[in-house]
Scaffold this motif. Structure first.
Motif, mmCIF file in Angstrom:
data_model
loop_
_atom_site.group_PDB
_atom_site.id
_atom_site.type_symbol
_atom_site.label_atom_id
_atom_site.label_comp_id
_atom_site.label_asym_id
_atom_site.label_seq_id
_atom_site.Cartn_x
_atom_site.Cartn_y
_atom_site.Cartn_z
ATOM 1 N N TYR A 236 27.717 -2.889 21.928
ATOM 2 C CA TYR A 236 28.842 -2.552 22.790
ATOM 3 C C TYR A 236 29.227 -1.090 22.635
ATOM 4 O O TYR A 236 29.366 -0.564 21.532
ATOM 5 C CB TYR A 236 30.030 -3.444 22.447
ATOM 6 N N ASP A 237 29.368 -0.414 23.759
ATOM 7 C CA ASP A 237 29.821 0.968 23.802
ATOM 8 C C ASP A 237 30.981 1.014 24.780
ATOM 9 O O ASP A 237 30.791 0.866 25.982
ATOM 10 C CB ASP A 237 28.683 1.885 24.265
ATOM 11 N N ARG A 238 32.194 1.198 24.294
ATOM 12 C CA ARG A 238 33.388 1.095 25.131
ATOM 13 C C ARG A 238 33.361 2.089 26.284
ATOM 14 O O ARG A 238 33.643 1.735 27.435
ATOM 15 C CB ARG A 238 34.654 1.298 24.292
ATOM 16 N N ALA A 239 32.998 3.328 26.005
ATOM 17 C CA ALA A 239 33.003 4.356 27.046
ATOM 18 C C ALA A 239 32.040 4.014 28.167
ATOM 19 O O ALA A 239 32.303 4.292 29.341
ATOM 20 C CB ALA A 239 32.657 5.714 26.437
ATOM 21 N N ASP A 241 30.482 0.708 28.663
ATOM 22 C CA ASP A 241 30.463 -0.673 29.134
ATOM 23 C C ASP A 241 31.699 -1.085 29.928
ATOM 24 O O ASP A 241 31.598 -1.896 30.844
ATOM 25 C CB ASP A 241 30.274 -1.620 27.956
ATOM 26 N N VAL A 242 32.863 -0.550 29.584
ATOM 27 C CA VAL A 242 34.070 -0.930 30.324
ATOM 28 C C VAL A 242 33.942 -0.538 31.786
ATOM 29 O O VAL A 242 34.262 -1.307 32.694
ATOM 30 C CB VAL A 242 35.324 -0.277 29.700
#
Length: 269
Positions: A236-239, A241-242
């Motif tokens: 998961y990579d927030r920058a 994947d969101v």
């Protein structure tokens, strides 16, 4: 730890012990017995028959358990599995998943492999209530249930400390062997299943798994199918994947599932 036990050919009474099951004589015996008789697993010493059907697939011969017999095997047997009432299958009717006469499975998907003839048509299943009546069983299976079924049939849900399961080609092969025994409409699931492939060490080369995926895609284009892809998810990579989750179609947002032990799988169609 999953263990291999002696197997007896019912018609000839010939018993093959684990070491003998890698010999040419074993393959010849299965070839003669296929479509004529069944086999019996000797995992139990109480004289009870644990019947197994002989099924031919592209890579050779495999065994399939008869309906509702998986829990009759010894717990450490390679063919053991929880009974229907003890597994996720208790949430489905036999219209959704049924055992065939040859030991394979017939699966009815909520969203079929065949794509709609026009973009106007929408065959997506209606959203099911998250907290519905547990006594109500489904007549069709969604992608999450299909992934769980594949994982369980391949015995990947059983942890073996001596042989920890990591994602590699062996896991994909185990899933593929079970997909070859699952019938969806007039197809077997392996004909529409995409699995991870290792990169070839040669420039512009293709591994066996890579070529199989290409063949599946060509077959899907020819018959207008929707392939199902199973793959480990990236970390998961927030920058990143969101933003992608908000942009993805609704069907894809709900297409990843956790399988426990910190491992996650994606299943997209």
């Amino acid at each position: 730890m999953s263990q291999t036990y002696p197997i007896e050919i019912a018609e000839t009474k010939a018993v093959f012990y684990p070491k003998q099951q890698a010999e040419d004589r074993w393959e010849q015996a299965l070839e003669r017995a296929h479509l004529k008789t069944y086999t019996m697993c000797h995992c139990l010493s109480d004289g009870n028959e644990c019947k197994l059907a002989i099924r031919r697939i592209r890579s050779g011969y495999v065994f399939a358990r008869y309906q509702d017999t998986n829990h009759n095997h010894r717990r450490n047997c390679q063919f053991y599995g929880p009974s229907r009432g003890q597994s996720g299958m208790q949430g489905y009717t036999r219209k959704a998943v049924n055992v065939r006469a040859d030991g394979g499975l017939t699966v009815s998907l909520a969203r079929g492999l065949k794509a709609p003839k026009s973009e106007v048509e929408n065959d997506a299943p209606p959203n099911a209530p998250r907290h519905g009546d547990r006594a109500v069983r489904r007549d069709t299976m969604r992608l999450g249930g299909l992934l769980d079924l594949l994982w369980e049939e391949a015995s990947l849900n059983r942890w073996d400390r001596a042989k920890p399961t990591y994602w590699d080609v062996r896991v994909g092969t185990a899933l593929l062997r079970q997909a070859e025994k699952m019938h969806v409409g007039r197809l077997t699931l392996d004909q529409a299943l995409l699995l991870p492939a290792e990169r070839s060490r040669q420039e512009n080369g293709k591994t066996i798994e890579h070529q199989r995926n290409l063949d599946v895609l060509a077959f899907a284009r020819k018959l207008n199918l929707r392939p199902i892809a199973i793959s480990p998810l990236a970390r998961y990579d927030r920058a990143r994947d969101v933003r992608q989750i908000h942009q993805a179609p609704l069907a894809e947002r709900n297409a990843s599932y956790s399988l426990g032990s910190g491992r996650h799988m994606g299943c997209l169609s």
